[in-house]
Design a protein around this motif. Structure first.
Motif, PDB file in Angstrom:
ATOM      1  N   THR A  34       4.524   0.526   7.228  1.00  0.00           N
ATOM      2  CA  THR A  34       4.421   1.839   6.626  1.00  0.00           C
ATOM      3  C   THR A  34       4.605   1.772   5.130  1.00  0.00           C
ATOM      4  O   THR A  34       5.223   0.878   4.597  1.00  0.00           O
ATOM      5  N   GLU A  35       4.062   2.787   4.466  1.00  0.00           N
ATOM      6  CA  GLU A  35       4.216   2.868   3.026  1.00  0.00           C
ATOM      7  C   GLU A  35       5.192   3.933   2.597  1.00  0.00           C
ATOM      8  O   GLU A  35       5.442   4.107   1.436  1.00  0.00           O
ATOM      9  N   HIS A  36       5.723   4.723   3.532  1.00  0.00           N
ATOM     10  CA  HIS A  36       6.650   5.741   3.071  1.00  0.00           C
ATOM     11  C   HIS A  36       8.061   5.170   2.995  1.00  0.00           C
ATOM     12  O   HIS A  36       8.329   4.060   3.391  1.00  0.00           O
ATOM     13  N   ALA A  37       8.965   5.962   2.451  1.00  0.00           N
ATOM     14  CA  ALA A  37      10.277   5.447   2.076  1.00  0.00           C
ATOM     15  C   ALA A  37      11.095   5.035   3.283  1.00  0.00           C
ATOM     16  O   ALA A  37      11.079   5.663   4.324  1.00  0.00           O
ATOM     17  N   GLN A 408      -3.657   3.829  -5.291  1.00  0.00           N
ATOM     18  CA  GLN A 408      -3.133   3.379  -4.004  1.00  0.00           C
ATOM     19  C   GLN A 408      -3.328   4.464  -2.958  1.00  0.00           C
ATOM     20  O   GLN A 408      -3.238   5.661  -3.279  1.00  0.00           O
ATOM     21  N   PRO A 409      -3.573   4.087  -1.694  1.00  0.00           N
ATOM     22  CA  PRO A 409      -3.647   5.107  -0.639  1.00  0.00           C
ATOM     23  C   PRO A 409      -2.331   5.868  -0.511  1.00  0.00           C
ATOM     24  O   PRO A 409      -2.306   7.079  -0.344  1.00  0.00           O
ATOM     25  N   THR A 410      -1.216   5.144  -0.583  1.00  0.00           N
ATOM     26  CA  THR A 410       0.113   5.720  -0.524  1.00  0.00           C
ATOM     27  C   THR A 410       1.088   4.644  -0.983  1.00  0.00           C
ATOM     28  O   THR A 410       0.735   3.463  -1.038  1.00  0.00           O
ATOM     29  N   VAL A 411       2.294   5.034  -1.356  1.00  0.00           N
ATOM     30  CA  VAL A 411       3.264   4.077  -1.865  1.00  0.00           C
ATOM     31  C   VAL A 411       4.623   4.346  -1.232  1.00  0.00           C
ATOM     32  O   VAL A 411       4.910   5.452  -0.768  1.00  0.00           O
ATOM     33  N   GLU A 412       5.443   3.325  -1.240  1.00  0.00           N
ATOM     34  CA  GLU A 412       6.821   3.447  -0.760  1.00  0.00           C
ATOM     35  C   GLU A 412       7.658   4.080  -1.872  1.00  0.00           C
ATOM     36  O   GLU A 412       7.809   3.507  -2.951  1.00  0.00           O
ATOM     37  N   ASN A 494      -0.718  -3.494  -0.433  1.00  0.00           N
ATOM     38  CA  ASN A 494      -0.209  -2.132  -0.402  1.00  0.00           C
ATOM     39  C   ASN A 494       1.153  -2.090  -1.085  1.00  0.00           C
ATOM     40  O   ASN A 494       1.915  -3.058  -1.035  1.00  0.00           O
ATOM     41  N   TRP A 495       1.480  -0.947  -1.669  1.00  0.00           N
ATOM     42  CA  TRP A 495       2.720  -0.846  -2.436  1.00  0.00           C
ATOM     43  C   TRP A 495       3.896  -0.459  -1.540  1.00  0.00           C
ATOM     44  O   TRP A 495       4.462   0.624  -1.647  1.00  0.00           O
ATOM     45  N   ASN A 496       4.256  -1.373  -0.650  1.00  0.00           N
ATOM     46  CA  ASN A 496       5.462  -1.242   0.143  1.00  0.00           C
ATOM     47  C   ASN A 496       6.043  -2.628   0.380  1.00  0.00           C
ATOM     48  O   ASN A 496       5.361  -3.645   0.259  1.00  0.00           O
TER      49      ASN A 496
END
Length: 562
Positions: A34-37, A408-412, A494-496
């Motif tokens: 996942t990319e969320h926090a 980015q599609p999504t980031v952490e 990805n930024w996670n």
């Protein structure tokens, strides 16, 4: 490390969430990829470890360097703990049940119950011990024994804890943090090459560019991907094989949501044509790169080998073809590393008895607004995850002096990359972050954009976040691109933290003002079209629909697309 199949769990989770949504929405829980926090530095299913002291090189004190609790041998023969200490230091190692004592010969040694077996697993000198390491979790304490015998059990010098081992993996301390690393896999540093001729392009504007690159092959094609399901790509690989080109393909063995039936048909066709097709399992959490070595050229993209990506049918992506024998050789070495892993299997073996899932194929059509550009690049650096990507990307963000643009599609939200963006903005660097607005990312991304924009307003920092508005120019953001001053980063990262620390990812860093200007202009066009933030969603949102969004976001976050 085993990975959870998500096909059955996917449906079951949605049923539970649909029922729960009618009561009270629960916080989103992060799943692997996942990319969320998340609050932890690793996914919930990953092993964590802690260390108590600085490195010997910094402090001169004894320390635990690494451990191999589960060497994938009969009865775990050869397991060891590596310890660094000055020569003549009297030491003890204890797991709380057994304690072994020894005198350090100087430097780093492997302390092992079976020295003969351990010597086949490490190039360090081996010291005999009677300490067994538990695969299910262990705490090992290193003490310095008082030479005059009055120190009792000794002074604690270091302590290592792990929740459970990973088969065939070393637990190593690097940069003050512990992480698992496959013993059989070389750990590679960032390598820099150049100058080199390069062709820069974006998708979906230039879907012929990857195909044209494959078509030029005379001797070899090494194609690595997460999923390969494009019939056009298959056509080129089969044609290359028929004209005598050596063609090899690597793909992920457990894509999120299940192995696509469309991809299985493509790989069957390739194997029948004599193409070497292999699927990569552990030790990588996901084999997620998107690159090809074509003779002496390296093609690196943010997009998958599928109609949505390289086919130009949906995704906004970035790509580069670097014509450099040394860059090509560098990526060929990574390809060989992954192809040679014990967990990598031939497609013909893997597919026996497997079931495959039906997926939709993207069919969008988009205008070509950004033309490819050929440039002479000053320097090309090859960055890899899990080897070095996190530190390499963060160091480039930390070095930026003027501006940073990120797609980015999504980031952490609390991850190392976003923290680096905030540091940059805090020192006056202009930072722009453009996030995806696909239905499975929109709620999270809007909340994060609002939070970061509020932080920037409150602190007076030049950081701005927007959600993409495709406007008919592309279907969804899938690119993982960065432009930091005169350096452009193009690749699959990805930024996670999961992507950076667990996956196989490949990124090219192009240090050149012309290359940076090309991708910055492409970014700027998408940025201008998107405006700040995104409009609130209109209409009624049923609890069931919200539950589906939450469930998919928690399960899919690595690669949920057509």
């Amino acid at each position: 490390m085993s990975r959870r199949p998500l096909t059955a769990a996917f449906a079951a989770s949605l049923v539970v969430l649909l029922a729960a949504a009618a009561v009270v929405p629960a916080p989103i829980a992060a799943a692997p990829g996942t990319e969320h926090a998340t609050d932890s530095a690793t996914p919930p299913t990953a092993t964590t470890a802690t260390a108590a002291t600085a490195d010997l090189s910094a402090s001169g004190e004894p320390r635990i360097v690494s451990a191999l609790p589960d060497p994938a041998t009969p009865d775990d023969r050869g397991e060891f703990v590596a310890v660094a200490a000055p020569a003549g230091t009297e030491l003890s190692l204890s797991d709380g049940e057994d304690t072994v004592s020894f005198v350090a010969p100087g430097g780093t040694v492997a302390v092992a119950t079976d020295p003969a077996a351990a010597s086949n697993l490490t190039d360090r000198p081996v010291v005999a011990s009677g300490l067994d390491l538990a695969n299910g979790g262990e705490t090992v304490t290193l003490r310095v024994v008082d030479a005059d015998g009055e120190g009792g059990n000794g002074v604690v010098a270091d302590r290592l804890s792990y929740e459970r081992s990973r088969e065939g993996a070393l637990l190593e301390r690097r940069d003050g943090a512990w992480s698992w690393w496959p013993r059989a896999l070389p750990r590679r540093n960032v390598t820099t090459h150049g100058p080199a001729n390069a062709t820069l392009f974006v998708l979906p504007d230039s879907p012929d560019r990857p195909i044209a690159t494959l078509r030029t092959a005379d001797e070899r094609i090494l194609l690595a991907g997460y999923v390969v399901s494009s019939a056009r790509v298959a056509d080129e690989l089969v044609a290359a094989r028929e004209r005598g080109v050596a063609v090899s393909v690597l793909v992920e063995d457990s894509p999120v949501g299940g192995f696509p039936r469309r991809s299985a048909r493509v790989l069957d066709r390739l194997a029948d044509a004599g193409v070497s097709v292999r699927v990569v399992g552990d030790p990588h959490s996901f084999h997620h790169p998107k690159y090809a070595v074509v003779d002496d050229a390296a093609l690196v993209m943010t997009e998958n080998w599928k109609p949505a990506g390289t086919g130009g049918r949906k995704s906004r992506g970035w790509g580069v073809v670097a014509r450099s024998p040394t860059v090509a050789a560098d990526l060929a070495a990574t390809f060989e590393d992954d192809a040679s892993l014990p967990e990598t299997a031939p497609w013909e073996t893997y597919r026996v008895g497997r079931s495959f899932v039906r997926t939709e194929s993207a069919t969008g059509s988009y205008p070509s607004r950004v033309a490819p550009e050929s440039v002479r690049v000053d320097r090309v650096a090859v960055i890899r995850a899990p080897d070095n990507a996190e530190s390499a990307v963060v160091s480039r963000l930390d070095a930026a002096e003027g501006r940073i643009d990120v797609l980015q599609p999504t980031v952490e939200a609390d991850g190392p990359f976003v923290r680096a963006l905030k540091r940059a903005a805090g020192r006056g660097v202009r930072v722009r972050l453009l996030l995806g607005s696909a239905w499975y990312d929109e709620e999270e991304n809007r909340a994060l954009a609002e939070r970061l924009n509020e932080w920037a307003d409150r602190t007076g920092s030049p950081l701005s976040v927007r959600l993409a508005r495709p406007g008919g120019r592309y279907g969804a953001i899938h690119a993982k691109g960065v432009v930091a001053d005169d350096t452009a980063l193009v690749g699959s990262l990805n930024w996670n933290r999961h992507s950076a620390r667990e996956n196989r990812e490949v990124v090219l860093a192009l240090s050149d003002p012309t290359a940076a200007a090309y991708f910055r202009e492409a970014f700027a066009a998408d940025w201008r079209a998107s405006g700040r933030g995104a409009e609130p969603r209109t209409g009624l949102v049923a609890a069931a629909a919200l539950a589906v969004v939450v469930g998919l976001a928690a399960l899919r976050r690595l690669e949920f697309e057509e």
